[in-house]
Structure formats: C-alpha cells, structure tokens
Enzyme design. Structure first.
Site, short mmCIF file in Angstrom:
data_model
loop_
_atom_site.label_atom_id
_atom_site.label_comp_id
_atom_site.label_asym_id
_atom_site.label_seq_id
_atom_site.Cartn_x
_atom_site.Cartn_y
_atom_site.Cartn_z
N ARG A 86 -1.01 -15.44 -3.02
CA ARG A 86 -1.55 -14.65 -3.92
C ARG A 86 -2.22 -15.56 -5.37
NH1 ARG A 86 3.61 -11.09 -3.73
NH2 ARG A 86 2.94 -9.08 -5.39
N ARG A 125 8.23 5.01 -4.21
CA ARG A 125 8.64 4.26 -3.18
C ARG A 125 10.13 3.82 -3.55
NH1 ARG A 125 6.41 -1.84 -2.16
NH2 ARG A 125 6.67 -2.26 -4.37
N ARG A 158 12.95 0.00 -6.91
CA ARG A 158 12.88 -1.44 -7.08
C ARG A 158 12.91 -1.33 -9.09
NH1 ARG A 158 8.73 -4.65 -3.26
NH2 ARG A 158 7.86 -5.37 -5.45
N ARG A 169 1.54 -5.61 -12.74
CA ARG A 169 1.55 -5.27 -12.28
C ARG A 169 0.16 -5.68 -11.45
NH1 ARG A 169 5.84 -2.95 -8.71
NH2 ARG A 169 5.22 -4.45 -7.11
P1 ADP Z 1 3.22 -3.26 -0.28
O1 ADP Z 1 4.00 -4.18 0.55
O2 ADP Z 1 1.46 -3.60 -0.64
O3 ADP Z 1 3.68 -3.09 -1.69
P2 ADP Z 1 3.87 -1.09 0.74
O4 ADP Z 1 4.22 -1.29 2.33
O5 ADP Z 1 6.00 -1.59 0.34
O6 ADP Z 1 3.60 -1.64 -0.51
O7 ADP Z 1 3.81 0.65 0.62
C1 ADP Z 1 3.93 1.25 -0.72
C2 ADP Z 1 4.56 2.87 -0.55
O8 ADP Z 1 3.47 3.61 -0.08
C3 ADP Z 1 5.60 2.74 0.30
O9 ADP Z 1 6.61 3.62 -0.40
C4 ADP Z 1 5.09 3.43 1.26
O10 ADP Z 1 5.92 4.18 2.16
C5 ADP Z 1 3.28 4.33 0.86
N1 ADP Z 1 2.94 3.45 2.25
C6 ADP Z 1 2.10 2.92 3.13
N2 ADP Z 1 1.74 2.66 3.47
C7 ADP Z 1 0.85 4.49 3.35
C8 ADP Z 1 -0.12 5.07 3.21
N3 ADP Z 1 -1.05 3.75 4.31
N4 ADP Z 1 -0.55 5.96 3.28
C9 ADP Z 1 0.67 6.34 2.68
N5 ADP Z 1 1.78 6.40 1.88
C10 ADP Z 1 1.62 4.83 2.84
P1 AMP Z 2 6.67 -7.94 -3.88
O1 AMP Z 2 7.32 -7.49 -2.97
O2 AMP Z 2 4.49 -8.97 -3.17
O3 AMP Z 2 5.66 -6.45 -5.11
O4 AMP Z 2 6.12 -9.22 -4.95
C1 AMP Z 2 7.63 -9.09 -6.00
C2 AMP Z 2 7.30 -10.27 -6.93
O5 AMP Z 2 7.49 -10.73 -6.19
C3 AMP Z 2 6.29 -9.95 -7.41
O6 AMP Z 2 5.47 -9.31 -8.58
C4 AMP Z 2 5.63 -11.67 -8.45
O7 AMP Z 2 6.89 -11.73 -9.82
C5 AMP Z 2 6.85 -12.46 -7.35
N1 AMP Z 2 6.28 -12.53 -6.09
C6 AMP Z 2 6.12 -12.44 -4.80
N2 AMP Z 2 4.77 -13.37 -4.48
C7 AMP Z 2 4.68 -13.55 -4.80
C8 AMP Z 2 3.44 -15.11 -4.91
N3 AMP Z 2 2.92 -15.04 -2.99
N4 AMP Z 2 3.25 -15.70 -5.80
C9 AMP Z 2 3.71 -15.61 -7.25
N5 AMP Z 2 4.57 -14.65 -7.15
C10 AMP Z 2 5.23 -13.68 -5.80
#
Ligand code: ADP
Ligand code: AMP
Length: 219
Positions: A86, A125, A158, A169
């Site tokens: 990141r 989500r 979350r 974020r």
């Molecule tokens: P990230 O890991 O990038 O933070 P997630 O995979 O958790 O994102 O997805 C974020 C939200 O969007 C979840 O609620 C998921 O169900 C939804 N989502 C993921 N991909 C898609 C898509 N292609 N179209 C619509 N909703 C999606």
């Molecule tokens: P995520 O589940 O990927 O949305 O991450 C949740 C939170 O974890 C982020 O907002 C950061 O605070 C921390 N985090 C996750 N991955 C990283 C990374 N590679 N570097 C720094 N912080 C991270």
C-alpha cells in the site's frame, strides 16, 4: 503458479475477487487487513499497535506490515496479495524479498473504480469477522440478512466502514497507495481492470488475462 497483487482503493472488490481466485488457482490469499483484524481480536502486541491507525483510516506503519507479510508468505510460491503493498516502501520491500527467493510477481491487477461507487460499496458492506468474507446489501446479499452463507454466524459492519472513516481511508489511498500504479506500470506488471462491472465479469476479466499470459508465456 500465480503470484499476484490486487491493487486498488478500499471497496473496489479486491477481497471478493481474491477469494474467488484463491478457489480457482489454489494460491494462498494474503489479506493484510484481515490479518490485522485477527491480531486485534486476539489482543496481540501488533494488534494493539495497529488499532489506532485502523480506527482512524490511516495506514499501519510499514515496519509492522512488512514483518507480518514476510512471515505470512513464508515458503509459499503461489499467492494473491490483497491490500498489500500500500506504499512505495512496502512495494520496494516486496521486490527485494521476492528477488531473493527468485519468485517474481506475475501481475498486478489495478481495480479502477469511481469514488461514488466505492462509498456505496463500503457503506453497504457486511463482513464475516471470522473469515473476512464480505457481502453487500444490494450487490451480493447473503441468503439471510446479517447471516453468513458459509458458517451460519453473524455478519457485522466493520467499524471503519462508517462514512467519516471511509472518507479518510479514501484520502489515505490517494496520497499513499495511488503512486503504486505508476510504480508497477514502469515495471510492466500493471493490468488495469474495470472494477465497476459485476463481480462475475471482473473474475472473468482477470482469469482471461491470466490464461492468455500463460499461453503466450508473458510474465
Ligand atoms: P476491498 O477488498 O477492495 O476493500 P470488497 O471485496 O470487500 O473490497 O468489496 C467491497 C464491497 O463491494 C463488498 O460489500 C462487496 O460485496 C461489494 N462488491 C465487490 N465487488 C463488487 C462488484 N464488482 N460489484 C458490486 N459490488 C461489489
Ligand atoms: P482493509 O481490510 O484492506 O480495508 O484494511 C483495513 C485497515 O488495515 C486499513 O485502513 C489500514 O489501517 C490497515 N492496513 C491493511 N493493509 C495495510 C497495509 N498494507 N499497510 C498499512 N496498513 C494496512
């Protein structure tokens, strides 16, 4: 064998795709956010250090993250990195680590998605805190609202998916993570994916790219 990075803003669908690809390729899914949340729930020293950064929508310091990732990758030669790297410093660390192991990355998929959609995905989500699997109230709903299809346990929203933390974020992403697009473009590893499309189409796009690359021998 696949060594992939899923790069993109929070909410773009990286975790959703990583789970589907993991099942397809048998690669180890390493989601740094999920690993950190496990540390938090187990009250480890790393969890206590990380908590205040995560609560505020900031990045956890690089030194803590790279140590955690190195241990997690271990001797695996096939993995999907989700939410890591990141920062440029994390990417440089990864480069050095993989060079030493002679296991370079195959591709970095960049999930392009607009901000309005990201906000709607994050605020809708619902997550299984035990496995990290995420659902969406409209786009990918569980069979029963608030209940995970797989383990039948409760889903949660979350604490960092609230509008105020989401805003922060996204700012953090723009300043710290977006420069990685150019970083990986220069290394000819970046593959841009239209993350606005439905979940199954995004999976199809990624698997099509990987299969073409395998056939043509392009790394
Ligand atoms: P990230 O890991 O990038 O933070 P997630 O995979 O958790 O994102 O997805 C974020 C939200 O969007 C979840 O609620 C998921 O169900 C939804 N989502 C993921 N991909 C898609 C898509 N292609 N179209 C619509 N909703 C999606
Ligand atoms: P995520 O589940 O990927 O949305 O991450 C949740 C939170 O974890 C982020 O907002 C950061 O605070 C921390 N985090 C996750 N991955 C990283 C990374 N590679 N570097 C720094 N912080 C991270």
């Amino acid at each position: 064998m696949s060594r992939l990075v899923l790069l993109g803003p929070p909410g773009a669908g990286k975790g959703t795709q990583a789970r589907l690809l993991e099942a397809q390729f048998g690669a180890l899914h390493i989601a740094t956010g999920d690993l950190l949340r496990t540390h938090l729930s187990e009250h480890t020293p790393l969890g206590s250090e990380a908590e205040s950064f995560m609560d505020r929508g900031l990045l956890v310091p690089d030194a803590l993250i790279v140590r955690m990732v190195e241990a997690e990758i271990g001797s695996a030669t096939s993995f999907i990195l989700d939410g890591f790297p990141r920062t440029i410093a994390q990417a440089l660390f990864l480069d050095t680590m993989l060079l030493a192991k002679q296991t370079p990355l195959d591709a970095v998929f960049f999930f392009a998605c607009d901000r309005k959609e990201l906000i709607s995905r994050l605020t809708g989500r619902w997550t299984n805190p035990r496995t990290g699997r995420s659902y969406h109230t409209m786009y990918d709903a569980p069979r029963v609202h608030g209940v995970d299809d797989d383990d039948g346990g409760a889903l949660i929203q979350r604490p960092d998916d609230t509008p105020a933390v989401v805003e922060r974020r996204l700012q953090t992403y723009d300043s710290e993570t977006l420069p990685l697009v150019e970083f990986y473009e220069k290394r000819s590893l970046l593959v841009r994916i239209d993350a606005l499309r439905p979940i199954d189409e995004v999976t199809g796009e990624i698997t099509a790219v990987l299969s073409t690359r395998r056939k043509t021998g392009v790394r």
